[in-house]
Design a protein around this motif. Structure first.
Motif, mmCIF file in Angstrom:
data_model
loop_
_atom_site.group_PDB
_atom_site.id
_atom_site.type_symbol
_atom_site.label_atom_id
_atom_site.label_comp_id
_atom_site.label_asym_id
_atom_site.label_seq_id
_atom_site.Cartn_x
_atom_site.Cartn_y
_atom_site.Cartn_z
ATOM 1 N N VAL A 164 8.990 8.852 12.325
ATOM 2 C CA VAL A 164 8.933 7.476 12.817
ATOM 3 C C VAL A 164 7.839 6.689 12.082
ATOM 4 C CG1 VAL A 164 8.646 6.001 14.842
ATOM 5 C CG2 VAL A 164 9.793 8.199 15.069
ATOM 6 N N VAL A 165 6.698 7.339 11.837
ATOM 7 C CA VAL A 165 5.615 6.685 11.096
ATOM 8 C C VAL A 165 6.123 6.164 9.752
ATOM 9 C CG1 VAL A 165 3.434 7.075 9.877
ATOM 10 C CG2 VAL A 165 3.730 7.969 12.180
ATOM 11 N N GLY A 166 6.840 7.020 9.030
ATOM 12 C CA GLY A 166 7.334 6.617 7.719
ATOM 13 C C GLY A 166 8.262 5.421 7.782
ATOM 14 N N GLN A 167 9.138 5.398 8.775
ATOM 15 C CA GLN A 167 10.074 4.280 8.902
ATOM 16 C C GLN A 167 9.362 2.980 9.254
ATOM 17 O OE1 GLN A 167 14.005 5.318 10.917
ATOM 18 N NE2 GLN A 167 12.708 7.025 11.538
ATOM 19 N N GLU A 173 0.832 -1.202 0.000
ATOM 20 C CA GLU A 173 0.000 0.000 0.000
ATOM 21 C C GLU A 173 0.867 1.253 0.000
ATOM 22 O OE1 GLU A 173 -4.231 -1.161 1.981
ATOM 23 O OE2 GLU A 173 -2.660 -0.576 3.399
ATOM 24 N N THR A 174 0.195 2.390 -0.204
ATOM 25 C CA THR A 174 0.894 3.682 -0.205
ATOM 26 C C THR A 174 0.427 4.525 0.976
ATOM 27 O OG1 THR A 174 1.139 3.685 -2.613
ATOM 28 C CG2 THR A 174 1.311 5.808 -1.495
ATOM 29 N N LEU A 175 1.399 5.026 1.729
ATOM 30 C CA LEU A 175 1.151 5.891 2.887
ATOM 31 C C LEU A 175 1.697 7.270 2.593
ATOM 32 C CD1 LEU A 175 0.737 6.337 6.122
ATOM 33 C CD2 LEU A 175 3.183 5.840 6.214
ATOM 34 N N ILE A 176 0.964 8.310 2.987
ATOM 35 C CA ILE A 176 1.492 9.670 2.952
ATOM 36 C C ILE A 176 1.411 10.245 4.358
ATOM 37 C CG2 ILE A 176 -0.708 10.802 2.338
ATOM 38 C CD1 ILE A 176 1.050 12.624 0.461
ATOM 39 N N VAL A 177 2.447 10.990 4.755
ATOM 40 C CA VAL A 177 2.557 11.552 6.101
ATOM 41 C C VAL A 177 2.760 13.052 6.004
ATOM 42 C CG1 VAL A 177 3.737 11.395 8.333
ATOM 43 C CG2 VAL A 177 3.772 9.433 6.776
ATOM 44 N N GLY A 184 -2.423 6.231 -6.013
ATOM 45 C CA GLY A 184 -3.326 6.778 -5.009
ATOM 46 C C GLY A 184 -2.837 6.543 -3.591
ATOM 47 N N ILE A 185 -3.574 7.087 -2.627
ATOM 48 C CA ILE A 185 -3.208 7.036 -1.207
ATOM 49 C C ILE A 185 -4.122 6.058 -0.471
ATOM 50 C CG2 ILE A 185 -3.013 8.362 0.934
ATOM 51 C CD1 ILE A 185 -0.940 9.115 -1.220
ATOM 52 N N ASP A 186 -3.517 5.082 0.174
ATOM 53 C CA ASP A 186 -4.283 4.115 0.974
ATOM 54 C C ASP A 186 -4.381 4.541 2.444
ATOM 55 O OD1 ASP A 186 -4.708 1.984 -1.087
ATOM 56 O OD2 ASP A 186 -2.508 2.020 -1.080
ATOM 57 N N ILE A 187 -3.315 5.164 2.959
ATOM 58 C CA ILE A 187 -3.292 5.614 4.354
ATOM 59 C C ILE A 187 -2.717 7.023 4.405
ATOM 60 C CG2 ILE A 187 -2.550 5.122 6.724
ATOM 61 C CD1 ILE A 187 -1.875 2.265 5.787
ATOM 62 N N TYR A 188 -3.416 7.906 5.109
ATOM 63 C CA TYR A 188 -2.888 9.248 5.361
ATOM 64 C C TYR A 188 -2.711 9.412 6.855
ATOM 65 C CZ TYR A 188 -2.763 14.371 5.795
ATOM 66 O OH TYR A 188 -2.402 15.661 6.107
ATOM 67 N N PHE A 189 -1.471 9.644 7.301
ATOM 68 C CA PHE A 189 -1.187 9.921 8.704
ATOM 69 C C PHE A 189 -1.038 11.433 8.827
ATOM 70 C CE2 PHE A 189 0.669 10.050 12.829
ATOM 71 C CZ PHE A 189 0.382 8.829 13.443
ATOM 72 N N ASP A 190 -2.052 12.052 9.409
ATOM 73 C CA ASP A 190 -2.182 13.508 9.408
ATOM 74 C C ASP A 190 -1.708 14.110 10.724
ATOM 75 O OD1 ASP A 190 -2.909 16.112 8.967
ATOM 76 O OD2 ASP A 190 -5.071 15.763 9.048
ATOM 77 N N ASN A 191 -0.667 14.940 10.630
ATOM 78 C CA ASN A 191 -0.167 15.655 11.797
ATOM 79 C C ASN A 191 -0.445 17.153 11.751
ATOM 80 O OD1 ASN A 191 1.359 13.553 13.349
ATOM 81 N ND2 ASN A 191 2.506 13.390 11.435
ATOM 82 N N VAL A 192 -0.984 17.661 10.627
ATOM 83 C CA VAL A 192 -1.043 19.117 10.470
ATOM 84 C C VAL A 192 -2.433 19.692 10.216
ATOM 85 C CG1 VAL A 192 1.328 19.128 9.614
ATOM 86 C CG2 VAL A 192 -0.556 19.125 7.985
ATOM 87 N N GLY A 245 6.423 11.618 2.093
ATOM 88 C CA GLY A 245 6.407 12.567 3.201
ATOM 89 C C GLY A 245 6.189 13.988 2.724
ATOM 90 N N ILE A 246 5.463 14.756 3.519
ATOM 91 C CA ILE A 246 5.253 16.179 3.249
ATOM 92 C C ILE A 246 5.977 16.975 4.329
ATOM 93 C CG2 ILE A 246 3.554 18.025 2.995
ATOM 94 C CD1 ILE A 246 1.486 15.860 2.272
ATOM 95 N N ALA A 247 6.833 17.908 3.923
ATOM 96 C CA ALA A 247 7.603 18.719 4.868
ATOM 97 C C ALA A 247 7.723 20.134 4.318
ATOM 98 C CB ALA A 247 8.980 18.099 5.110
ATOM 99 N N GLY A 248 8.375 21.027 5.100
ATOM 100 C CA GLY A 248 8.338 22.445 4.771
ATOM 101 C C GLY A 248 9.572 23.044 4.148
ATOM 102 N N THR A 249 10.640 22.255 3.981
ATOM 103 C CA THR A 249 11.841 22.768 3.317
ATOM 104 C C THR A 249 12.434 21.675 2.435
ATOM 105 O OG1 THR A 249 13.445 22.049 5.003
ATOM 106 C CG2 THR A 249 12.389 24.204 5.340
ATOM 107 N N ASP A 250 13.230 22.082 1.448
ATOM 108 C CA ASP A 250 13.907 21.106 0.595
ATOM 109 C C ASP A 250 14.872 20.252 1.415
ATOM 110 O OD1 ASP A 250 12.569 21.992 -1.636
ATOM 111 O OD2 ASP A 250 14.192 23.318 -2.321
ATOM 112 N N GLU A 251 15.496 20.874 2.424
ATOM 113 C CA GLU A 251 16.431 20.122 3.264
ATOM 114 C C GLU A 251 15.718 19.016 4.021
ATOM 115 O OE1 GLU A 251 18.083 23.937 2.175
ATOM 116 O OE2 GLU A 251 16.186 23.446 3.164
ATOM 117 N N LYS A 252 14.532 19.316 4.526
ATOM 118 C CA LYS A 252 13.764 18.299 5.246
ATOM 119 C C LYS A 252 13.300 17.191 4.306
ATOM 120 C CE LYS A 252 12.109 21.070 9.157
ATOM 121 N NZ LYS A 252 10.917 21.605 9.869
#
Length: 332
Positions: A160-163, A146-150, A214-222, A174-181
């Protein structure tokens, strides 16, 4: 000298330093029979503390004004009149933001600095790791392939969720706020792809490109617009795990958002919020699995460590500007 941080005001919007009060006391603390004296070593600062600074109804009682704030703390036993704790041992639990304090030892857990760094017990081997593991496994119910997005993927829980999902055979975005992240997600944490929400011109399209199946699981922190964009890409029977909503915690007005119901109905999808204590009976097995993966090199973590008791409020406020990578802790 003992230093304490009190909640002086209930924040209006984003917390400021004026919402906190520092108190210094010149006194010596001596434990009575059954008590221990603790010296604070590490303090955890977490987004959920913002909710407890408000007096709005929530899953936990609000902090009292002009009383100490408290959170996860690792402390050293410097004196003991308890049969259960020895001088020199380290413990972890919910403790006041104080440099020193007396405790009965109730609800404290001994931790071993030789098995893992002490700060890890506030992160990957503490509530952070438990939140990631139990939210994903109990609500997300991941299946290999399956596909997970965080969202908030470079944060303490998200990384940790992603790992964990990779260990279970999922494709992880993964969704993050900088290119470095975003680069860190791929190079250090093994994510398959990453999206920088600050540079994205069309989040929904970028998610579709990163997740062609497509997305099977979305782990939403934001929460907020990022989560809206994910909904356009969920699959039939998708599971949406609502862990946090840091993007709206400081809002004074009700945020405007799309209606989730059509997406859930159309895809027969599940959306469920949780707090980690919902699964308290599963803590032992979760801790064991996390420790096994960590020892085997199948989990890693990043910390943002701020030094100095006086910097606890600033470190907490920095969370809302995304200045942390991984777990944010303050070393005293």
């Amino acid at each position: 000298m003992i230093q304490t941080i009190l909640l002086k005001n209930r924040p209006k919007g984003t917390p400021t330093l004026s919402d906190f009060e520092f108190v210094k006391e010149e006194k010596n603390l001596t434990p009575k029979d059954g008590e221990i004296l603790l010296e604070t070593i590490y303090v955890s600062v977490d987004p959920y503390l913002r909710g407890r600074m408000s007096d709005a109804k929530s899953y936990a009682a609000p902090f009292e004004l002009n009383k100490p704030i408290y959170s996860g703390v690792v402390a050293k036993v410097t004196a003991s009149k308890s049969d259960h704790f020895k001088e020199g041992e380290f413990v972890m639990g919910m403790l006041d933001w104080k440099t020193q304090q007396i405790s009965s030892g109730k609800d404290l857990m001994k931790v071993d600095g030789e098995k893992a760094p002490l700060s890890a017990y506030l992160g990957i081997l503490g509530m952070t790791g438990l939140t990631a593991y139990l939210g994903l496994t109990q609500i997300g119910k991941p299946k290999a392939g399956e596909t997970l997005i965080v969202s908030g993927a470079a944060g303490a829980v998200g990384s940790v969720v992603g790992q964990i999902a990779k260990n279970l055979g999922l494709t992880v975005i993964g969704i993050a706020g900088t290119d470095e992240k975003v680069e860190l997600l791929k190079s250090k944490f093994g994510f398959d792809a990453g999206i920088n929400y600050n540079t994205s011109k069309d989040m929904s399209a970028d998610i579709a490109k990163a997740a062609p199946n497509g997305i099977d699981i979305y782990f939403d922190n934001v929460g907020g617009p990022i989560s809206d964009a994910v909904l356009f890409n969920i699959n039939q029977f998708a599971r949406i795990v609502n862990c946090g909503a840091i993007s709206v915690y400081n809002n004074i007005e009700l945020p405007k958002s799309i209606s989730v119901q059509p997406f859930l109905v159309k895809n027969s999808a599940l959306m469920q919020g949780f707090i980690v204590s919902n699964y308290e009976e599963k803590f032992p097995e979760a801790m064991q699995q996390l420790a096994e993966w960590l020892a085997a090199g199948k989990l890693t973590y990043t910390e943002t460590v701020v030094e100095g008791f006086e910097n606890i409020p600033k470190a907490f406020m920095d969370l809302f500007e995304g200045k942390n990578t991984g777990k944010m802790v303050v070393k005293i």
